[in-house]
Design an enzyme around this catalytic site. Sequence first.
Site, short mmCIF file in Angstrom:
data_model
loop_
_atom_site.label_atom_id
_atom_site.label_comp_id
_atom_site.label_asym_id
_atom_site.label_seq_id
_atom_site.Cartn_x
_atom_site.Cartn_y
_atom_site.Cartn_z
N ARG A 237 0.86 -1.18 0.00
CA ARG A 237 0.00 0.00 0.00
C ARG A 237 0.90 1.23 0.00
NH1 ARG A 237 -3.51 -2.65 -1.54
NH2 ARG A 237 -5.62 -2.96 -0.74
N GLU A 266 -3.36 7.78 -4.56
CA GLU A 266 -3.72 7.30 -5.90
C GLU A 266 -5.00 7.99 -6.37
OE1 GLU A 266 -3.97 3.03 -5.51
OE2 GLU A 266 -1.91 2.92 -4.79
N HIS A 284 -1.25 0.38 -9.75
CA HIS A 284 -1.93 -0.53 -8.82
C HIS A 284 -2.55 -1.73 -9.56
CE1 HIS A 284 -3.94 -0.64 -4.57
NE2 HIS A 284 -3.74 -1.87 -5.04
C1 GLV Z 1 -5.35 -4.84 -4.03
O1 GLV Z 1 -4.55 -3.96 -3.76
C2 GLV Z 1 -5.85 -5.71 -3.01
O2 GLV Z 1 -5.71 -5.41 -1.81
O3 GLV Z 1 -6.43 -6.75 -3.36
#
Ligand code: GLV
Length: 324
Positions: A237, A266, A284
């Site tokens: 993250r 983001e 991401h």
């Molecule tokens: C994506 O970032 C997830 O947490 O699945």
Amino acid sequence: MSKILVSKRVYPEAVEFLRKDFEVDYEGTDAGLTTEALIERAKGCDAIVSQLTDKLNAEILSQLEGIKVIANVAVGFDNIDVPAATERGILVTNTPGVLTETTADFAFTLLMATARRIPEGHAFVHSGEWKTWLIDLLAGQDIHGATLGLFGLGRIGAAVARRAKGFGMRILYNDAQPAPAALEHELDARFVSKDELLRDSDFVSLHVPLTPETRHFIGAAELARMKPTAILINTARGPVVDEVALADALEKRLIWAAGLDVFEREPQVEAKLLSLQNVVLAPHIASASVATRRRMSMMAAENAAAALKGERPANLLNPDAWTA
Ligand code: GLV
Ligand code: GLV
């Protein structure tokens, strides 16, 4: 008939599955819902299939009357205040397991692309500036035989370690607690302190969840401890890394490069990062294989459906909210 709000576009079979037994209010757009619209649309619904772009904090949860379950289409759930949901008796589920290998594939892809400067090479060939073979043209860092430091040896961290073993890497890790001896043995992974990991690793890859404890887990002080030849990989993250401090460290060459799939705000990216060559950026997408994103969509739908049928959902994050 119970009613389910799906807050944003998912793979269609998940919606078809839900429509068999429930009334579905499907926001099939890429923009999804604003907070105000989500609260409004949730009225009269029993469940929400949410995504990580839906910020469901305590304040917002308090306005979701009648919602019994929130099924997040992600393994991470830092977008939901789970303790606040538990207090309100709202079940919360995620999608663990199905994305482990896909995400580990991507973490390793990013590691390799960064070490061997693939995006720079691609841009260079396209630019027409490639004139000849040169002894140090886009020279990168070796992956084989290097030391990989993993923060977090959960499902994804361990899956990255398995890939690294195939490349003959030495594996160090740090986590809230040491892993079971059998896993350490299988991966030939050594538990070390945070400082030791930063000091000794050629690659540092992050596999911790975002919590108050891990916010800015990597900041200026940590970056200063890393080798000048080290590469940082973040597929966890964004806020786990202090993005401004990282951009600064990359500019000053305190570390060699970084590969980032996640960012603090983001879809915004720290401006300085966009101007540097020694960083590889992705939007991401670590879990984004077609098969895995389909399975994540279905898994969230199945969790929501189970809860509304009075069954304990397979991926329940807050068993304390389960009273049936
Ligand atoms: C994506 O970032 C997830 O947490 O699945
Ligand atoms: C997340 O799925 C993890 O345990 O690494």
